[in-house]
Design an enzyme around this catalytic site. Structure first.
Site, PDB file in Angstrom:
ATOM      1  N   TRP A 159     -49.816  -6.988 -28.655  1.00  0.00           N
ATOM      2  CA  TRP A 159     -49.703  -6.820 -27.200  1.00  0.00           C
ATOM      3  C   TRP A 159     -49.666  -8.212 -26.570  1.00  0.00           C
ATOM      4  O   TRP A 159     -50.502  -9.065 -26.907  1.00  0.00           O
ATOM      5  CB  TRP A 159     -50.911  -6.028 -26.700  1.00  0.00           C
ATOM      6  CG  TRP A 159     -50.958  -5.797 -25.217  1.00  0.00           C
ATOM      7  CD1 TRP A 159     -49.924  -5.378 -24.414  1.00  0.00           C
ATOM      8  CD2 TRP A 159     -52.099  -5.946 -24.367  1.00  0.00           C
ATOM      9  NE1 TRP A 159     -50.371  -5.248 -23.123  1.00  0.00           N
ATOM     10  CE2 TRP A 159     -51.694  -5.592 -23.057  1.00  0.00           C
ATOM     11  CE3 TRP A 159     -53.426  -6.321 -24.569  1.00  0.00           C
ATOM     12  CZ2 TRP A 159     -52.563  -5.615 -21.973  1.00  0.00           C
ATOM     13  CZ3 TRP A 159     -54.289  -6.344 -23.490  1.00  0.00           C
ATOM     14  CH2 TRP A 159     -53.858  -5.991 -22.202  1.00  0.00           C
ATOM     15  N   ASP A 241     -59.369  -2.923 -30.310  1.00  0.00           N
ATOM     16  CA  ASP A 241     -58.813  -2.693 -28.979  1.00  0.00           C
ATOM     17  C   ASP A 241     -58.142  -1.321 -28.986  1.00  0.00           C
ATOM     18  O   ASP A 241     -57.050  -1.146 -29.543  1.00  0.00           O
ATOM     19  CB  ASP A 241     -57.797  -3.797 -28.644  1.00  0.00           C
ATOM     20  CG  ASP A 241     -57.158  -3.551 -27.284  1.00  0.00           C
ATOM     21  OD1 ASP A 241     -57.665  -2.698 -26.518  1.00  0.00           O
ATOM     22  OD2 ASP A 241     -56.140  -4.203 -26.989  1.00  0.00           O
ATOM     23  N   LYS A 277     -53.879   5.209 -20.334  1.00  0.00           N
ATOM     24  CA  LYS A 277     -52.826   6.043 -20.935  1.00  0.00           C
ATOM     25  C   LYS A 277     -53.296   7.483 -21.136  1.00  0.00           C
ATOM     26  O   LYS A 277     -52.617   8.419 -20.739  1.00  0.00           O
ATOM     27  CB  LYS A 277     -52.382   5.486 -22.295  1.00  0.00           C
ATOM     28  CG  LYS A 277     -52.383   3.985 -22.417  1.00  0.00           C
ATOM     29  CD  LYS A 277     -51.187   3.340 -21.797  1.00  0.00           C
ATOM     30  CE  LYS A 277     -51.397   1.838 -21.762  1.00  0.00           C
ATOM     31  NZ  LYS A 277     -50.248   1.073 -21.389  1.00  0.00           N
TER      32      LYS A 277
HETATM   33  C1  LIG Z   1     -52.961  -2.900 -27.095  1.00  0.00           C
HETATM   34  C2  LIG Z   1     -53.335  -2.790 -25.662  1.00  0.00           C
HETATM   35  N1  LIG Z   1     -54.548  -3.170 -25.282  1.00  0.00           N
HETATM   36  C3  LIG Z   1     -54.957  -3.077 -24.019  1.00  0.00           C
HETATM   37  C4  LIG Z   1     -54.117  -2.598 -23.042  1.00  0.00           C
HETATM   38  C5  LIG Z   1     -54.719  -2.564 -21.680  1.00  0.00           C
HETATM   39  O1  LIG Z   1     -54.274  -1.678 -20.784  1.00  0.00           O
HETATM   40  P1  LIG Z   1     -55.054  -1.418 -19.439  1.00  0.00           P
HETATM   41  O2  LIG Z   1     -55.665  -2.687 -18.996  1.00  0.00           O
HETATM   42  O3  LIG Z   1     -53.994  -0.930 -18.527  1.00  0.00           O
HETATM   43  O4  LIG Z   1     -56.077  -0.385 -19.751  1.00  0.00           O
HETATM   44  C6  LIG Z   1     -52.812  -2.213 -23.373  1.00  0.00           C
HETATM   45  C7  LIG Z   1     -51.867  -1.758 -22.362  1.00  0.00           C
HETATM   46  O5  LIG Z   1     -50.680  -1.748 -22.494  1.00  0.00           O
HETATM   47  C8  LIG Z   1     -52.426  -2.296 -24.727  1.00  0.00           C
HETATM   48  O6  LIG Z   1     -51.219  -1.917 -25.129  1.00  0.00           O
END
Ligand SMILES: Cc1ncc(COP(=O)(O)O)c(C=O)c1O
Length: 431
Positions: A159, A241, A277
């Protein structure tokens, strides 16, 4: 006037004795002179997509769920919870505790570790409500910067925000472990193991427990067991994560199995959870960071340190998203409804994988495309080249990241065949 203020002003006095604020050439004298930071790739992609007036444009960039009409979906169970919260006169807008709503953090830990986890029974965990998954990663990184030494290992690829989060927390030794094997379009498992084996003792390993972003490739449970064994042997610090629990397979338990396995091995670890999500709560910024410790005392100490970091950062978290999540998770009937709606999202994505794969086979598009159906979760790593991605955008109004990643949720029964035809064209005509 303070000494520091006088000094700043005297440094900026012009030969004529005027202040810079009145100088025509302001840029050279700004206290904040810097360079233009590059725009965020994903947010820029969305802006370009919105600005495109072509009626057939397709957005496969952002990792956000869309229904079959290409629209964001507010889960009916979330709407129910929202109504209940708005109608609840016992709720107010007082500050939350620094680590958030307890019913929320406790439910989050049960969700990821399982109701009967020994870590819960033995009170060996510390949890804090966070600003979604990103905030959970950052809080964990801030904690590790103080209490672990690193280096930090992130997957190659990963990511896009992982590196920046750890860099901004202060880590300067951030390395990559092999993950994607372009030849097999699968996991580079042996290379990954070898890397963890050779990493200095006590390295920080950032792992995606399910629905790896961007590749959609996850280790099997047997492979997770081998990773856990090396991590344990080398005293590596594992940080999961978990942004997609329930999205990968439609099965909350299955998507948590890697984390649960590591905990069953008595390992200490960190877990970041996001409800962006799986609850569709993207803009409510609702997440949780948990630290699993060996002892209740260790957990208590970790909890106090998390609170200290949060207090100096944003003081305490916002309430609404966490209220929604805890209302649903702590009510058996709403929880059932949520699981059902989660499956609706996961299954639509799985159907789109199948539809894309079938269209590419029908078109006899050169190459092998099994990876589209083998990969899981929100994303597919197509293997398309940057040049092909560019032509897809310029000629077909398809928006996706340069690395060939597509968000499966952007496909629907109206555009999937059109997308396959575009892919077919670029594969035949562009290197
Ligand atoms: C691997 C991963 N970690 C963390 C996140 C964090 O998303 P959010 O801050 O929107 O909860 C994402 C979002 O795309 C992700 O793909």
């Amino acid at each position: 006037m303070t000494h520091r203020r006088l000094e700043v002003i005297s440094n900026h006095l012009q030969p004529t004795g005027t202040f810079p604020y009145y100088n025509a050439d302001m840029s050279t004298n700004s206290l904040f002179k810097t360079t233009l930071a590059p725009p965020d790739v994903i947010f820029e992609l969305t802006a370009s997509y919105k600005a495109d007036t072509d009626p057939n444009k397709i957005n496969l960039g952002v990792g956000a769920y869309r229904d079959n009409d290409g629209k964001p979906w507010v889960l009916p169970v979330v709407k129910k919870a929202e109504h209940a919260i708005v109608g609840d006169n016992s709720l107010d807008h007082e500050y939350l505790p620094i680590d958030g709503i307890k019913q929320f953090t406790e439910a989050s830990v049960r969700l990821i570790l399982g109701q009967n986890s020994p870590a819960i029974a033995e009170q060996r965990y510390a949890s804090a409500q966070t600003i979604s998954g990103t905030g959970a990663c950052r809080l964990g990184a801030d904690f590790l910067y103080q209490f672990a030494k690193g280096p930090v290992y992130i997957s190659n690829p990963t990511w896009a925000n992982h590196r920046a989060i750890f860099q901004n927390a202060g880590f300067d030794d951030i390395r990559e472990y092999p993950y994607w094997d372009p030849k097999t379009r699968g996991l580079a498992f042996e290379a990954l193991l070898d890397c963890f084996h050779k990493a200095p003792n006590g390295s920080i390993l950032l792992l995606h427990p399910c629905a790896h972003n961007p590749t959609g490739v996850d280790p099997t449970l047997e492979q997770w067991a081998q990773i856990a064994a090396i991590a344990k042997e080398k005293n590596h610090v594992v940080f999961f994560d978990c942004a997609y629990q329930g999205f990968a397979s439609g099965d909350l338990e299955k998507d948590a199995q890697a984390v649960r396995y590591f905990v069953s091995q008595g390992m200490e670890l960190l877990i970041a959870q996001s409800y962006a999500k799986n609850f569709g709560l993207y803009n409510e910024r609702t997440g949780c960071l948990s630290i699993i410790s060996k002892t209740p005392q260790g957990a208590k100490e970790a909890s106090s340190q998390l609170c200290k970091i949060i207090r100096a950062n944003y003081s305490n978290p916002p309430a609404f998203g966490a209220r929604i999540v805890q209302t649903v998770l702590n009510n058996p009937q709403l929880n059932e409804e949520w699981i059902h709606q989660l499956k609706t999202m996961a299954n639509r994505i799985i159907e789109m994988r199948q539809a894309l794969y079938s269209s590419l086979l029908t078109l006899k598009t050169p190459g092998t495309w099994n990876h589209i159906v083998d990969q899981i979760g929100m994303f597919s790593f197509t293997g398309l080249t940057p040049a092909q991605v560019k032509v897809l955008r310029d000629k077909y109004h398809v928006y996706m990241t340069t690395n060939g990643r597509i968000s499966m949720a952007g496909l629907n029964t109206s555009n999937v065949h059109r997308f396959a035809e575009a892919v077919d064209w670029v594969v035949r005509n562009v290197q």
